[in-house]
Design a protein around this motif. Sequence first.
Motif, PDB file in Angstrom:
ATOM      1  N   PRO A  48      -5.313 -46.153-102.697  1.00 38.87           N
ATOM      2  CA  PRO A  48      -4.649 -45.403-101.637  1.00 38.87           C
ATOM      3  C   PRO A  48      -3.743 -46.288-100.789  1.00 38.87           C
ATOM      4  O   PRO A  48      -4.010 -47.469-100.610  1.00 38.87           O
ATOM      5  N   ASP A  49      -2.674 -45.686-100.308  1.00 37.18           N
ATOM      6  CA  ASP A  49      -1.759 -46.384 -99.420  1.00 37.18           C
ATOM      7  C   ASP A  49      -1.077 -45.342 -98.549  1.00 37.18           C
ATOM      8  O   ASP A  49       0.001 -44.852 -98.876  1.00 37.18           O
ATOM      9  N   PHE A  50      -1.765 -44.943 -97.485  1.00 40.95           N
ATOM     10  CA  PHE A  50      -1.179 -43.960 -96.595  1.00 40.95           C
ATOM     11  C   PHE A  50      -1.750 -44.093 -95.187  1.00 40.95           C
ATOM     12  O   PHE A  50      -2.836 -44.614 -94.977  1.00 40.95           O
ATOM     13  N   VAL A  51      -0.942 -43.625 -94.239  1.00 43.27           N
ATOM     14  CA  VAL A  51      -1.345 -43.467 -92.843  1.00 43.27           C
ATOM     15  C   VAL A  51      -1.040 -42.010 -92.516  1.00 43.27           C
ATOM     16  O   VAL A  51       0.083 -41.546 -92.754  1.00 43.27           O
ATOM     17  N   ALA A  52      -2.026 -41.289 -92.009  1.00 43.21           N
ATOM     18  CA  ALA A  52      -1.823 -39.876 -91.703  1.00 43.21           C
ATOM     19  C   ALA A  52      -2.509 -39.502 -90.392  1.00 43.21           C
ATOM     20  O   ALA A  52      -3.565 -40.051 -90.051  1.00 43.21           O
ATOM     21  N   LEU A  53      -1.895 -38.580 -89.692  1.00 42.54           N
ATOM     22  CA  LEU A  53      -2.524 -37.972 -88.526  1.00 42.54           C
ATOM     23  C   LEU A  53      -3.392 -36.823 -89.031  1.00 42.54           C
ATOM     24  O   LEU A  53      -2.978 -36.078 -89.931  1.00 42.54           O
ATOM     25  N   ARG A  54      -4.570 -36.693 -88.459  1.00 40.75           N
ATOM     26  CA  ARG A  54      -5.458 -35.569 -88.768  1.00 40.75           C
ATOM     27  C   ARG A  54      -5.675 -34.800 -87.475  1.00 40.75           C
ATOM     28  O   ARG A  54      -5.941 -35.408 -86.437  1.00 40.75           O
ATOM     29  N   VAL A  55      -5.559 -33.491 -87.543  1.00 35.37           N
ATOM     30  CA  VAL A  55      -5.719 -32.640 -86.368  1.00 35.37           C
ATOM     31  C   VAL A  55      -6.898 -31.708 -86.629  1.00 35.37           C
ATOM     32  O   VAL A  55      -6.975 -31.075 -87.683  1.00 35.37           O
ATOM     33  N   PHE A  56      -7.809 -31.637 -85.655  1.00 37.89           N
ATOM     34  CA  PHE A  56      -9.030 -30.850 -85.810  1.00 37.89           C
ATOM     35  C   PHE A  56      -9.224 -29.873 -84.661  1.00 37.89           C
ATOM     36  O   PHE A  56      -8.942 -30.205 -83.509  1.00 37.89           O
ATOM     37  N   THR A  57      -9.745 -28.706 -84.971  1.00 35.87           N
ATOM     38  CA  THR A  57     -10.228 -27.780 -83.959  1.00 35.87           C
ATOM     39  C   THR A  57     -11.681 -28.126 -83.650  1.00 35.87           C
ATOM     40  O   THR A  57     -12.095 -28.207 -82.508  1.00 35.87           O
ATOM     41  N   ASN A  58     -12.460 -28.354 -84.704  1.00 38.74           N
ATOM     42  CA  ASN A  58     -13.861 -28.734 -84.571  1.00 38.74           C
ATOM     43  C   ASN A  58     -13.926 -30.226 -84.253  1.00 38.74           C
ATOM     44  O   ASN A  58     -13.470 -31.051 -85.035  1.00 38.74           O
ATOM     45  N   ARG A  59     -14.499 -30.567 -83.143  1.00 34.05           N
ATOM     46  CA  ARG A  59     -14.553 -31.980 -82.733  1.00 34.05           C
ATOM     47  C   ARG A  59     -15.459 -32.823 -83.634  1.00 34.05           C
ATOM     48  O   ARG A  59     -15.450 -34.044 -83.546  1.00 34.05           O
ATOM     49  N   ASP A  60     -16.222 -32.186 -84.523  1.00 31.01           N
ATOM     50  CA  ASP A  60     -17.044 -32.941 -85.479  1.00 31.01           C
ATOM     51  C   ASP A  60     -16.207 -33.500 -86.619  1.00 31.01           C
ATOM     52  O   ASP A  60     -16.696 -34.279 -87.423  1.00 31.01           O
ATOM     53  N   GLY A  61     -14.943 -33.091 -86.723  1.00 34.18           N
ATOM     54  CA  GLY A  61     -14.044 -33.645 -87.729  1.00 34.18           C
ATOM     55  C   GLY A  61     -14.115 -32.927 -89.064  1.00 34.18           C
ATOM     56  O   GLY A  61     -14.359 -31.726 -89.129  1.00 34.18           O
ATOM     57  N   TRP A  62     -13.950 -33.683 -90.136  1.00 34.04           N
ATOM     58  CA  TRP A  62     -13.791 -33.155 -91.487  1.00 34.04           C
ATOM     59  C   TRP A  62     -15.140 -32.683 -92.024  1.00 34.04           C
ATOM     60  O   TRP A  62     -16.050 -33.489 -92.253  1.00 34.04           O
ATOM     61  N   ILE A  63     -15.269 -31.369 -92.229  1.00 35.85           N
ATOM     62  CA  ILE A  63     -16.495 -30.796 -92.791  1.00 35.85           C
ATOM     63  C   ILE A  63     -16.081 -29.910 -93.957  1.00 35.85           C
ATOM     64  O   ILE A  63     -15.364 -28.924 -93.779  1.00 35.85           O
ATOM     65  N   CYS A 116     -13.264 -33.010-105.222  1.00 36.22           N
ATOM     66  CA  CYS A 116     -14.010 -31.783-105.522  1.00 36.22           C
ATOM     67  C   CYS A 116     -13.398 -30.621-104.743  1.00 36.22           C
ATOM     68  O   CYS A 116     -13.141 -30.738-103.535  1.00 36.22           O
ATOM     69  N   GLU A 117     -13.194 -29.497-105.428  1.00 26.27           N
ATOM     70  CA  GLU A 117     -12.633 -28.343-104.738  1.00 26.27           C
ATOM     71  C   GLU A 117     -13.553 -27.927-103.600  1.00 26.27           C
ATOM     72  O   GLU A 117     -14.770 -27.829-103.769  1.00 26.27           O
ATOM     73  N   HIS A 118     -12.942 -27.694-102.430  1.00 21.47           N
ATOM     74  CA  HIS A 118     -13.707 -27.333-101.239  1.00 21.47           C
ATOM     75  C   HIS A 118     -12.856 -26.467-100.316  1.00 21.47           C
ATOM     76  O   HIS A 118     -11.656 -26.291-100.539  1.00 21.47           O
ATOM     77  N   VAL A 119     -13.510 -25.920 -99.314  1.00 20.18           N
ATOM     78  CA  VAL A 119     -12.842 -25.167 -98.249  1.00 20.18           C
ATOM     79  C   VAL A 119     -13.347 -25.706 -96.927  1.00 20.18           C
ATOM     80  O   VAL A 119     -14.332 -26.447 -96.868  1.00 20.18           O
ATOM     81  N   HIS A 120     -12.664 -25.307 -95.858  1.00 21.05           N
ATOM     82  CA  HIS A 120     -13.073 -25.672 -94.504  1.00 21.05           C
ATOM     83  C   HIS A 120     -13.139 -24.411 -93.655  1.00 21.05           C
ATOM     84  O   HIS A 120     -12.491 -23.407 -93.959  1.00 21.05           O
ATOM     85  N   ASP A 121     -13.890 -24.486 -92.568  1.00 22.51           N
ATOM     86  CA  ASP A 121     -13.980 -23.383 -91.614  1.00 22.51           C
ATOM     87  C   ASP A 121     -12.813 -23.396 -90.627  1.00 22.51           C
ATOM     88  O   ASP A 121     -12.708 -22.495 -89.799  1.00 22.51           O
ATOM     89  N   GLU A 122     -11.990 -24.410 -90.681  1.00 20.82           N
ATOM     90  CA  GLU A 122     -10.805 -24.520 -89.825  1.00 20.82           C
ATOM     91  C   GLU A 122      -9.637 -24.974 -90.688  1.00 20.82           C
ATOM     92  O   GLU A 122      -9.824 -25.440 -91.814  1.00 20.82           O
ATOM     93  N   ASP A 123      -8.427 -24.824 -90.168  1.00 21.64           N
ATOM     94  CA  ASP A 123      -7.256 -25.308 -90.897  1.00 21.64           C
ATOM     95  C   ASP A 123      -7.358 -26.813 -91.068  1.00 21.64           C
ATOM     96  O   ASP A 123      -7.819 -27.523 -90.169  1.00 21.64           O
ATOM     97  N   GLU A 124      -6.935 -27.301 -92.237  1.00 20.43           N
ATOM     98  CA  GLU A 124      -6.852 -28.742 -92.462  1.00 20.43           C
ATOM     99  C   GLU A 124      -5.394 -29.135 -92.259  1.00 20.43           C
ATOM    100  O   GLU A 124      -4.520 -28.739 -93.039  1.00 20.43           O
ATOM    101  N   ILE A 125      -5.153 -29.899 -91.198  1.00 20.84           N
ATOM    102  CA  ILE A 125      -3.786 -30.244 -90.793  1.00 20.84           C
ATOM    103  C   ILE A 125      -3.603 -31.751 -90.934  1.00 20.84           C
ATOM    104  O   ILE A 125      -4.376 -32.528 -90.379  1.00 20.84           O
ATOM    105  N   ARG A 126      -2.567 -32.146 -91.680  1.00 22.73           N
ATOM    106  CA  ARG A 126      -2.258 -33.554 -91.880  1.00 22.73           C
ATOM    107  C   ARG A 126      -0.764 -33.780 -91.729  1.00 22.73           C
ATOM    108  O   ARG A 126       0.050 -32.976 -92.167  1.00 22.73           O
ATOM    109  N   PHE A 127      -0.429 -34.924 -91.133  1.00 28.17           N
ATOM    110  CA  PHE A 127       0.946 -35.376 -91.064  1.00 28.17           C
ATOM    111  C   PHE A 127       0.986 -36.793 -91.617  1.00 28.17           C
ATOM    112  O   PHE A 127       0.241 -37.671 -91.157  1.00 28.17           O
ATOM    113  N   PHE A 128       1.833 -37.031 -92.602  1.00 23.47           N
ATOM    114  CA  PHE A 128       1.916 -38.339 -93.253  1.00 23.47           C
ATOM    115  C   PHE A 128       2.938 -39.214 -92.542  1.00 23.47           C
ATOM    116  O   PHE A 128       4.125 -38.904 -92.504  1.00 23.47           O
ATOM    117  N   VAL A 129       2.446 -40.310 -91.965  1.00 24.82           N
ATOM    118  CA  VAL A 129       3.280 -41.281 -91.264  1.00 24.82           C
ATOM    119  C   VAL A 129       3.862 -42.276 -92.266  1.00 24.82           C
ATOM    120  O   VAL A 129       5.038 -42.624 -92.208  1.00 24.82           O
TER     121      VAL A 129
END
Length: 188
Positions: free
Chosen positions: A149-164, A95-108
Motif C-alpha cells: 500500500p501507498d496512500f494517505v486518505a481522510l476518513r470521515v465517520f458518523t459513528n465515533r467508534d470508526g470503521w465497523i 472481504c465483501e462487507h457493508v457498514h451501518d453508515e456511509d463510508e467516506i474517503r478522500f485520497f490525499v
Amino acid sequence: MSSLALYRDDAPGLPLERTTDPARIAQVLRTIGVRFERWDSPVTPARDAPADDVLAAYRPYLDQLMGETGAGSADVISLHGAGEEWPATRRKFLCEHVHDEDEIRFFVHGQGDFVLHADGRVFNVRCTAGDLISVPAGVPHWFDGGAVPDFVALRVFTNRDGWIAHYTGDDIATRFAAPDDEGCKIAV
C-alpha cells in the motif's frame, strides 16, 4: 489516474465499460447512490505530513462535507509499504462487507480500489489523489490498497467508534480478486 471498470457480477473477465473520465465515473456511480467527485485543493500536504497538518489543509472541505452528511469525526490513514500487519488487514478489507453508515474517503496521496457490488454488477473504482468517494450504508463492497500500500486518505465517520464492517459471507470478492492478492481469509 482515477478509473472505473464495470462488470456483470457473473462475468469478472468481461468489462461492460471502462472509463477514466471523472464526470462519467460520477454519473455511473450515482446510479447506485455512490458519490464520487474530485477536489482541487490549493495546498497538498507532504506525503509524510502529520495527521493534524493533513486535516488542517482540508478543513474547509471537511467542514462542508461533515455538515452535509452529519458526520462526527475525521481522521487520516497513512499506509506506505507492506508492514507486518498489512497482509492481515488487507485480507479483512478484501472481504465483501457493508457498514451501518456511509463510508467516506478522500485520497490525499496514492491510490486504492473500492469495489462495489450492486444491482447485479461490480463497479471497480480506482481512487487516486484528489478523489472523494462516499459509499452509502448498506452497499456491499470491498477495498484493495494493493500488496504494497501507498496512500494517505481522510476518513470521515458518523459513528465515533470508526470503521465497523458487517461481512456478507459472499465470495464474490474472490472471483474479482487482483492477481497479487490472497483473497478474503477471515471467518465471516
